[in-house]
Write a protein that holds these residues in place. Structure first.
Motif, short mmCIF file in Angstrom:
data_model
loop_
_atom_site.label_atom_id
_atom_site.label_comp_id
_atom_site.label_asym_id
_atom_site.label_seq_id
_atom_site.Cartn_x
_atom_site.Cartn_y
_atom_site.Cartn_z
N SER A 24 -13.88 1.79 0.41
CA SER A 24 -15.20 2.15 0.93
C SER A 24 -15.87 0.91 1.48
CB SER A 24 -16.05 2.77 -0.19
OG SER A 24 -16.19 1.87 -1.27
N THR A 27 -14.28 0.36 7.86
CA THR A 27 -13.73 1.37 8.77
C THR A 27 -12.25 1.45 8.46
OG1 THR A 27 -15.40 0.79 10.42
CG2 THR A 27 -13.50 2.07 11.15
N PHE A 28 -11.91 2.38 7.60
CA PHE A 28 -10.58 2.41 7.00
C PHE A 28 -9.47 2.44 8.04
CE2 PHE A 28 -7.88 2.99 3.43
CZ PHE A 28 -6.92 3.92 3.75
N SER A 29 -9.69 3.16 9.12
CA SER A 29 -8.64 3.32 10.12
C SER A 29 -8.37 2.03 10.90
CB SER A 29 -8.99 4.46 11.07
OG SER A 29 -10.22 4.19 11.71
N SER A 52 -2.29 0.92 10.40
CA SER A 52 -3.63 1.49 10.38
C SER A 52 -3.65 2.98 10.74
CB SER A 52 -4.54 0.71 11.33
OG SER A 52 -3.99 0.69 12.63
N ARG A 71 -1.01 7.58 3.82
CA ARG A 71 -2.45 7.37 3.91
C ARG A 71 -3.12 8.60 4.50
NH1 ARG A 71 -3.53 2.19 7.17
NH2 ARG A 71 -5.72 2.84 7.04
N ASN A 73 -6.55 8.92 6.56
CA ASN A 73 -7.68 8.20 7.14
C ASN A 73 -8.97 9.01 7.08
OD1 ASN A 73 -6.12 5.97 7.60
ND2 ASN A 73 -6.01 6.22 9.83
N LYS A 75 -9.90 10.60 4.45
CA LYS A 75 -10.39 10.44 3.09
C LYS A 75 -10.46 8.98 2.66
CE LYS A 75 -8.76 14.95 1.50
NZ LYS A 75 -7.91 15.68 0.51
N ASN A 76 -10.08 8.08 3.55
CA ASN A 76 -10.08 6.64 3.25
C ASN A 76 -9.23 6.31 2.02
OD1 ASN A 76 -11.88 6.53 5.34
ND2 ASN A 76 -13.46 5.40 4.23
N THR A 77 -8.07 6.92 1.96
CA THR A 77 -7.20 6.69 0.82
C THR A 77 -5.78 6.36 1.25
OG1 THR A 77 -6.68 9.05 0.65
CG2 THR A 77 -8.51 8.24 -0.70
#
Length: 115
Positions: A24, A27-29, A52, A71, A73, A75-77
């Motif tokens: 968190s 920008t996870f992606s 990514s 992954r 993206n 859900k940022n997990t």
């Protein structure tokens, strides 16, 4: 920024565990995601990586065919499915988020495989 691992525990040899990592504040992606581990008395080593967008993965030779990184993206997990676990897989597993500019680590989750 927070990177938080979960899912570690004690499992018998030959068993399975699924590690999860939630990131968190980023920008996870934009981040390649990596799993590292550090066993007792050993240096930290790279276990698996995923790009990514998720289109490219890498596995260390010692986990190929047993572990799978994935992954989500949305859900940022990122997850690490670990099958056919061996006692030598015993370690603290760390999630790492890396971009060209930044490098973030989680606190780690303990995985212990009994023989």
């Amino acid at each position: 920024v927070q990177v938080v691992e979960s899912g570690g525990g004690l499992v018998q040899s030959g068993g399975s565990l699924r590690l999860s990592c939630a990131a968190s504040g980023v920008t996870f992606s934009n981040y390649d995601m990596n799993w590292y581990r550090q066993g007792p008395g050993k240096e930290r080593e790279l276990v698996a990586s995923i790009s990514s967008a998720g289109g490219s993965t890498y596995y260390a030779d010692f986990v190929k065919g047993r572990f799978t990184i994935s992954r989500d993206n949305a859900k940022n997990t990122v997850a690490l499915q670990m099958n056919s676990l061996k006692p030598e897989d015993t370690a603290v597993y760390y999630c790492n988020a890396r971009s060209l500019q930044y490098n973030f680590w989680g606190q780690g989750t303990q995985v212990t495989v009994s023989s």
